[in-house]
Design a protein around this motif. Sequence first.
Motif, short mmCIF file in Angstrom:
data_model
loop_
_atom_site.label_atom_id
_atom_site.label_comp_id
_atom_site.label_asym_id
_atom_site.label_seq_id
_atom_site.Cartn_x
_atom_site.Cartn_y
_atom_site.Cartn_z
N LYS A 115 -3.41 -1.09 -0.37
CA LYS A 115 -3.25 -1.98 -1.51
C LYS A 115 -2.74 -1.26 -2.75
CE LYS A 115 -6.40 -5.68 -0.19
NZ LYS A 115 -7.58 -6.50 -0.56
N GLU A 116 -2.79 0.07 -2.74
CA GLU A 116 -2.14 0.84 -3.80
C GLU A 116 -0.61 0.69 -3.68
OE1 GLU A 116 -3.22 2.85 -6.38
OE2 GLU A 116 -5.19 1.97 -6.02
N ILE A 117 -0.14 0.51 -2.46
CA ILE A 117 1.30 0.33 -2.22
C ILE A 117 1.72 -1.07 -2.64
CG2 ILE A 117 3.11 0.29 -0.45
CD1 ILE A 117 1.36 2.23 1.19
N HIS A 118 0.96 -2.08 -2.19
CA HIS A 118 1.26 -3.48 -2.49
C HIS A 118 -0.02 -4.28 -2.32
CE1 HIS A 118 3.15 -7.47 -2.28
NE2 HIS A 118 4.23 -6.90 -2.82
N SER A 119 -0.19 -5.29 -3.13
CA SER A 119 -1.40 -6.11 -3.07
C SER A 119 -1.54 -6.84 -1.75
CB SER A 119 -1.42 -7.11 -4.22
OG SER A 119 -0.26 -7.94 -4.18
N ASP A 120 -0.41 -7.12 -1.10
CA ASP A 120 -0.41 -7.75 0.22
C ASP A 120 -0.39 -6.63 1.26
OD1 ASP A 120 0.22 -8.97 2.65
OD2 ASP A 120 1.52 -10.47 1.72
N VAL A 121 -1.47 -6.50 2.03
CA VAL A 121 -1.59 -5.42 3.00
C VAL A 121 -0.47 -5.48 4.04
CG1 VAL A 121 -3.02 -4.49 4.87
CG2 VAL A 121 -4.07 -5.13 2.69
N GLU A 122 -0.05 -6.69 4.42
CA GLU A 122 1.02 -6.83 5.40
C GLU A 122 2.32 -6.22 4.88
OE1 GLU A 122 2.70 -7.73 9.05
OE2 GLU A 122 0.60 -7.85 8.44
N VAL A 123 2.61 -6.45 3.60
CA VAL A 123 3.79 -5.84 2.98
C VAL A 123 3.65 -4.33 2.97
CG1 VAL A 123 5.10 -5.58 0.85
CG2 VAL A 123 4.36 -7.85 1.58
N ALA A 124 2.48 -3.84 2.61
CA ALA A 124 2.24 -2.40 2.55
C ALA A 124 2.46 -1.75 3.91
CB ALA A 124 0.82 -2.12 2.05
N VAL A 125 1.97 -2.37 4.95
CA VAL A 125 2.15 -1.84 6.31
C VAL A 125 3.64 -1.77 6.64
CG1 VAL A 125 1.84 -2.33 8.77
CG2 VAL A 125 -0.10 -2.52 7.19
N GLU A 126 4.38 -2.81 6.32
CA GLU A 126 5.81 -2.81 6.67
C GLU A 126 6.61 -1.81 5.84
OE1 GLU A 126 6.56 -6.98 8.90
OE2 GLU A 126 7.47 -6.77 6.93
N LEU A 127 6.18 -1.55 4.62
CA LEU A 127 6.85 -0.50 3.83
C LEU A 127 6.60 0.86 4.47
CD1 LEU A 127 6.17 -1.64 0.15
CD2 LEU A 127 8.23 -1.97 1.53
N CYS A 128 5.41 1.07 5.01
CA CYS A 128 5.13 2.32 5.72
C CYS A 128 5.98 2.42 6.99
CB CYS A 128 3.65 2.40 6.08
SG CYS A 128 2.54 2.64 4.67
N LEU A 129 6.14 1.29 7.68
CA LEU A 129 6.96 1.28 8.88
C LEU A 129 8.43 1.55 8.54
CD1 LEU A 129 5.42 -1.74 10.85
CD2 LEU A 129 4.98 0.71 11.15
N LEU A 130 8.89 1.03 7.41
CA LEU A 130 10.26 1.32 6.98
C LEU A 130 10.45 2.82 6.77
CD1 LEU A 130 11.13 -1.53 4.45
CD2 LEU A 130 11.98 -1.23 6.78
N PHE A 131 9.49 3.46 6.12
CA PHE A 131 9.57 4.91 5.94
C PHE A 131 9.67 5.60 7.30
CE2 PHE A 131 8.17 9.21 5.59
CZ PHE A 131 8.54 9.65 4.34
N SER A 132 8.90 5.14 8.28
CA SER A 132 8.88 5.80 9.58
C SER A 132 10.21 5.73 10.31
CB SER A 132 7.77 5.20 10.45
OG SER A 132 8.16 3.94 10.98
N THR A 133 11.06 4.73 9.97
CA THR A 133 12.37 4.65 10.62
C THR A 133 13.20 5.90 10.36
OG1 THR A 133 13.46 3.53 8.75
CG2 THR A 133 12.40 2.13 10.41
#
Length: 602
Positions: A115-133
Motif C-alpha cells: 500500500k506504500e506503492i498504491h492504495s489499491d493492493v491489486e495495482v501495487a502487485v501489478e506494478l511489481c509484476l511490471l518491474f519483473s518483466t
Amino acid sequence: MQTINFTKLQDTSLCIYKFNYPNYGLVNYYNYDFKNVLVPSKIQQSSFNNDVLKQDITKESKILDITGITGCFDDNITTDFHAQFPLFFINRNTIKIPSKIEYVLRKYTSKKILKEIHSDVEVAVELCLLFSTQLVSTYYERLEDPTFEGWKSLRAEYLRDFLSFNSLTYKKVITALEQANSKGAILECDYNSIIGEKNFNYRLGEPYIGKGIVSYQLKTNVAKNLLNKHYLRILNKSETNPIFKNLISFYGDVTLPTIDQIKKEGDRLIRLKHKTKKGKIIKKLGKHSRSYFKDSQKYSFVEDSIEIFNYLTSNGLMIPEVGNEKSGGRTVDSFTLMPSWIRRMIKIKSMTHVECDYSCLHPNIAIKLYGGSKSHLTHADLALVLDTNIDIVKVEHLSFFNKKIWQMKESPLFKYYEEQEPNLLRNIIAEKYDSEFKHKITSRRLFSMEVKIMTEVIVRLNTEDIYVGYVYDALLCHPKNADRVKEVMDCVILEHDIKTTAKLSNAPIVTKLNDTETNIEVVANKPIAIHKELMRIDARLINFSDRIKAMLKESESKGKVLNFVDAIIVFGVDDVITDRALIIYDEFNPQSKYVVESYYLN
C-alpha cells in the motif's frame, strides 16, 4: 509455415494495415502514422483506445497488447535493450513474468508495504509484476550460459519513466520486491554504481532464478496505461528511424516456420553436428535435465531455441526498437533476437531468403578508425597466422574489441594484433584508458559506424522499393534482389573507405563432386618448383561459409563422395600453403568456388 498477411488498405499519409493470422483465426487492424505516433483504427470492431495516456479507460476499451523482452541469443552481441511490444496483436494486455513471483507477492509480501506503492493492493502487485518483466531476459541468457548469475543493469531514469505513476514509485516497488519472506526475497540489488560507467545491477532472488517464465494478463487500468505510455515513448523515438520504417514494410512479406518444421530442422542439424556461431553444438535435451550432460555449456539445446522463438513470436512480432548510444543505435526486433538457425528458415514472399552480410566487419572498421595497416582482413587471415581454428577466431571477434584491456591480453587474438597491427592496438588501448566510457568506448564507436553504414544501405534500397530484414551487419532479402543488395552494400562500404565486401549466404549450393579437372581456376603467380605439379588457387576464391560446410556434410552423409585434390593456396608472392580443395558452385556467391579440406574437417 505461418504466414503473416500484411495488406495496406489505403494509400495516405496515415497507413492502415491489416494483419491476418490464419493459424489463430484472428484479424486485427492497426493504423500507423509515421508523423504522429500511434493512431487507433476506426474500422471494424477491433479498434484500439485513442487516448492511451488517460487513466480512466473503460473496461470495454481495447488497449495495446504489451509484452516485454530484452537480451540477445545465440550469435548476437548487445544485451542492453529494454522491452518492446508486439506489432501484430494476438493476446491483449499480456506480459511475461518470472514464475512464482505473483504467488509470493500476493501471499507473502506485506500489505502495508504494497500500500506504500498504491492504495489499491491489486495495482501495487501489478506494478511489481511490471518491474519483473525487466528481468525476464535473464532467464533466456541463463539458458545460453548456465554460469550466468542473472545480474542486469537498469538505469534509475529508465525505471522512473517506466513506472511513472509518481517519481518515487519505482523505489517503493524495489523495496517491496526486496522484502525478506519465508520464500525468499524476490529481488536483489548490488547497490554499486559508477557515474558514466555502471548503473545498479538487479537480479531475481535465488528461489526464482531459472524457474521459468509465465504469461500474466494485466487487469488494472493503471498498469495497462503505464505500459502504453512507456511504449509510446519508445515508438516516438523509433518512428523516424529509416531502419524502423523499412522493417514495417518488410514484415508483410515474411513467413515464419512452424514448430514442426523447426523440430525437423533441429534434427537435421544434429545429424550434421552443426555448431552455432558461438561454437555450440546443437543438441536435444529430450527427456533429460541439463545435469545429465557432462558439459552442458558446449551445447545449444533445440528445446531452448524453440522456447525463445515462441517467446519472440507467439504473441506477435515485436515492434522494432532503436537502441541508445551504448549500442550505437542498433535496432532490435524479433529477428535480431532469434536463434540464427531458426532465423534462416523464414521465407520472404514464399521463397527461402538470402542473407547478405559484411565479411569481418568490425575488425575492418577498427582498422579504419584506429589507424590499422591491413586491408580486407578476414577471420581466415588470423586463423592462418595464429595457426588456430577459424571458428575460434570468429567467436573471439564477437567480443574482442568490447573487452577490458586485461581481457584483451588474455584473448588468443591479442598476439595477432600486437604483432601485425601494433598501431591499431595501441590506439584502442589508449582510448579505453582515456574515455569516460572506459573499455566500452571501442564497441560504441564500432556499433555506431556499423549502424551508419547499414542505414545508408537500407535508405538506398528503399528508394528502389527493396525492403529487407535487418540483423545488425546483415540484411535478409528476397533471392531476386540478392545481387542488388550486395552491390549496394559493397558500394556504401567502399565510400566509407572500409576495406571489406558483402557476401551472400543461405542459398542452395550445387557441388561438383566428381569433377575436379574442369572449371579449375589456376592463379598465374610465380611458380614454386617443388609444387609445380599442383594447381594454385587464389585465397580470395575460397568459400568459408558455415552454410556451405553444413550442406556438404549433409551430402556426404547421404553417400556422396567429396573429391578433394591437392592444391597450393596463394595469399601473396611467396606466401602460400598447401591444402586440398574441392570445387563448388554457390548460386549466390559464385566467385567463392573452392572449399579447402582443412576448413571442412574442422
